[in-house]
Scaffold this motif. Structure first.
Motif: not given
Length: 128
Positions: A61-78, A102-110
């Motif tokens: 229910g929470d992660f049915g749509n995982m599109e765009g997670l790479e551009e949204n570090p906060q959502a990826l962290g959650r 991730l939740e603080s907004g840092q990208s995976p690359e950083e």
């Protein structure tokens, strides 16, 4: 003997201490990393037994749509925090560090640049 988790208030490192029930609360605890006695108990999570089907239903229910997670570090962290909790496995302290970043907004690359030893021998993007 039970294992107790602590965090040092001076160096912010986590460590474990084996104590008997009679020692807990009476024996002074010092940081295993810097020796400081300015430490606090870290409460670990409580496990609740769930079937794999129940855990997967909860995640679906929470992660049915995982599109765009790479551009949204906060959502990826959650997502990673929720998945870690739902799977109920013991995760290393580095997992919490990555999720916090991730939740603080840092990208995976950083994060990968800041923590080069995180992925072990591979050290690649897929190791996060």
């Amino acid at each position: 003997m039970p294992t107790y988790d602590f965090v040092c208030n001076k160096c912010q490192q986590r460590f474990e201490v084996f104590l008997t029930y009679s020692e807990y609360g009476t024996k002074p605890i010092a940081c295993a990393h810097c020796g400081s006695e300015n430490v606090r108990r870290r409460l670990t999570r409580v496990r609740i037994a769930k079937s794999e089907e129940t855990r997967l239903d909860s995640l679906e229910g929470d992660f049915g749509n995982m599109e765009g997670l790479e551009e949204n570090p906060q959502a990826l962290g959650r997502m990673m925090r929720k998945m870690g909790k739902e799977m109920g496995e013991d995760l290393p302290p580095e997992f919490d560090d990555v999720v916090d970043r991730l939740e603080s907004g840092q990208s995976p690359e950083e994060i990968e640049s800041a923590l080069p030893d995180l992925g072990g021998a591979g050290g690649g993007e897929d190791d996060l």
